[in-house]
Design an enzyme around this catalytic site. Structure first.
Site, PDB file in Angstrom:
ATOM      1  N   ASP A 239      -5.645 -31.802   9.572  1.00  0.00           N
ATOM      2  CA  ASP A 239      -4.201 -32.001   9.707  1.00  0.00           C
ATOM      3  C   ASP A 239      -3.799 -33.445   9.385  1.00  0.00           C
ATOM      4  O   ASP A 239      -2.624 -33.724   9.161  1.00  0.00           O
ATOM      5  CB  ASP A 239      -3.770 -31.726  11.156  1.00  0.00           C
ATOM      6  CG  ASP A 239      -3.035 -30.406  11.315  1.00  0.00           C
ATOM      7  OD1 ASP A 239      -2.479 -29.920  10.311  1.00  0.00           O
ATOM      8  OD2 ASP A 239      -3.001 -29.892  12.436  1.00  0.00           O
TER       9      ASP A 239
ATOM     10  N   LYS B   7      -2.041 -19.236   7.712  1.00  0.00           N
ATOM     11  CA  LYS B   7      -3.232 -20.070   7.468  1.00  0.00           C
ATOM     12  C   LYS B   7      -4.477 -19.190   7.387  1.00  0.00           C
ATOM     13  O   LYS B   7      -5.340 -19.395   6.527  1.00  0.00           O
ATOM     14  CB  LYS B   7      -3.370 -21.132   8.571  1.00  0.00           C
ATOM     15  CG  LYS B   7      -2.282 -22.199   8.493  1.00  0.00           C
ATOM     16  CD  LYS B   7      -2.260 -23.149   9.689  1.00  0.00           C
ATOM     17  CE  LYS B   7      -1.045 -24.079   9.588  1.00  0.00           C
ATOM     18  NZ  LYS B   7      -0.931 -25.033  10.694  1.00  0.00           N
TER      19      LYS B   7
ATOM     20  N   GLN C 282      -2.759 -26.252  16.641  1.00  0.00           N
ATOM     21  CA  GLN C 282      -1.385 -25.916  16.240  1.00  0.00           C
ATOM     22  C   GLN C 282      -0.406 -26.483  17.268  1.00  0.00           C
ATOM     23  O   GLN C 282      -0.617 -26.350  18.481  1.00  0.00           O
ATOM     24  CB  GLN C 282      -1.234 -24.390  16.134  1.00  0.00           C
ATOM     25  CG  GLN C 282       0.073 -23.921  15.538  1.00  0.00           C
ATOM     26  CD  GLN C 282       0.217 -24.255  14.049  1.00  0.00           C
ATOM     27  OE1 GLN C 282      -0.762 -24.424  13.342  1.00  0.00           O
ATOM     28  NE2 GLN C 282       1.448 -24.353  13.584  1.00  0.00           N
TER      29      GLN C 282
HETATM   30  N1  GUN Z   1       3.058 -26.902  13.493  1.00  0.00           N
HETATM   31  C1  GUN Z   1       3.921 -26.873  12.461  1.00  0.00           C
HETATM   32  N2  GUN Z   1       3.327 -27.391  11.356  1.00  0.00           N
HETATM   33  C2  GUN Z   1       2.074 -27.749  11.722  1.00  0.00           C
HETATM   34  C3  GUN Z   1       0.972 -28.330  11.023  1.00  0.00           C
HETATM   35  O1  GUN Z   1       1.012 -28.655   9.826  1.00  0.00           O
HETATM   36  N3  GUN Z   1      -0.149 -28.515  11.753  1.00  0.00           N
HETATM   37  C4  GUN Z   1      -0.232 -28.201  13.065  1.00  0.00           C
HETATM   38  N4  GUN Z   1      -1.376 -28.453  13.710  1.00  0.00           N
HETATM   39  N5  GUN Z   1       0.766 -27.660  13.741  1.00  0.00           N
HETATM   40  C5  GUN Z   1       1.901 -27.435  13.070  1.00  0.00           C
END
Ligand code: GUN
Length: 287
Positions: free
Chosen positions: A120, A53, A97
């Site tokens: 998200d 990211k 996350q």
């Molecule tokens: N963990 C795995 N995929 C994601 C996601 O798309 N967003 C977040 N916040 N955590 C994750």
């Protein structure tokens, strides 16, 4: 005939190119989009995802700030951090996350994020907006899945779509998006009777259960668009939720693992962050 393999990396790069141009424009106008990521603890997969990211943000020109915190961080400290980020005008998107270390409550933290910074799309307000067909933030993986399906040129309206998995983050929002596109949607789960038969109905088949190679080639309707959301770590490599070798003999289109859904999830996060920055500009102008 062997399925066409959907190149998620290439599609993600197309999306990122569009985002890059938008970010340039916004930055020139004094509004560089900013994303804050909260990463708690040492989960190895999360470390990789968050690094991806960060790289994507750097690539498109979004300012990213990752708060890497020890596993012993308290719920109260995290809530205080989210409050600060909610109030920070340079932060347009906030992401916690998951999974979080034991003892921390993800749902409460997700609820604490300002829904207008919830890139998200996990806040109940955004989940409700999606269900009601109102504008809001759509979770990144489902949004990416829809783009992957659309990239095949398939007419979604009227299609039989089957979603295997009913998670709040992937299965349910994906089913809702497909329904909004006028597909006839079936959602399968662990209690579904005769899963192979139900899967075989799908002209679009999305599999998001986290079980290595659950779906075999003979579960697939010939010519179907198959989107494999699984990321299962094997001893040698990553495996999807679909058995790739047999599926590619039957499907019309198939996403690979890796290189299918994963890159699109990150690309859609960039899209959502730009959207959040634009929203802040509109709201700032109004206030
Ligand atoms: N963990 C795995 N995929 C994601 C996601 O798309 N967003 C977040 N916040 N955590 C994750």
């Amino acid at each position: 005939m062997a399925a066409k393999i959907i190149d998620g990396k290439a599609l993600a790069e197309q999306v990122r190119a569009r985002v890059r141009a938008e970010v340039q424009e916004l930055t020139a106008a004094g509004l560089q989009p900013g994303l804050a990521v909260i990463l708690v603890g040492e989960d190895p997969a999360s470390q990789v995802y968050v690094r991806n990211k960060e790289r994507a943000c750097a690539d498109v020109g979004i300012r990213s700030l990752v708060h890497r915190l020890p596993a012993a961080t308290s719920q109260e400290e995290l809530l205080a951090l989210i409050d600060r980020l909610n109030a920070d005008p340079a932060v347009h998107g906030i992401l916690v996350q998951v999974p979080l270390p034991p003892g921390l409550r993800a749902d409460e933290l997700q609820r604490a994020v300002d829904p207008d910074k919830d890139v998200d799309g996990f806040h109940p307000v955004n989940a409700g907006r999606l269900l009601l067909g109102q504008p809001g933030f759509v979770p990144c993986t489902p949004a990416g899945i829809l783009e992957l399906v659309k990239s095949t040129g398939t007419e979604i309206a009227g299609c039989e779509a089957v979603v295997v998995g009913r998670s709040a983050t992937v299965g349910k929002p994906t089913a809702t998006l497909l329904l909004a596109e006028n597909a006839t949607v079936t959602v399968c789960h662990s209690k579904t009777r005769n899963l192979p038969d139900v899967c075989r109905r799908g002209e679009i088949l999305v599999v998001a259960v986290g079980r290595r190679e659950l779906v075999k080639g003979d579960w697939i309707r010939p010519g179907a668009v198959v989107i494999d959301v699984g990321i299962n770590r094997g001893e040698d490599k990553l495996y999807g939720d679909v058995e790739f070798a047999s599926a590619r003999e039957v499907a019309g289109f198939l996403t690979p693992v890796p290189g299918g859904v994963g890159p699109m999830t990150v690309a859609m996060l960039m899209v959502n962050t730009v959207k959040a920055a634009r929203l802040a500009a509109i709201q700032g102008g109004r206030g």
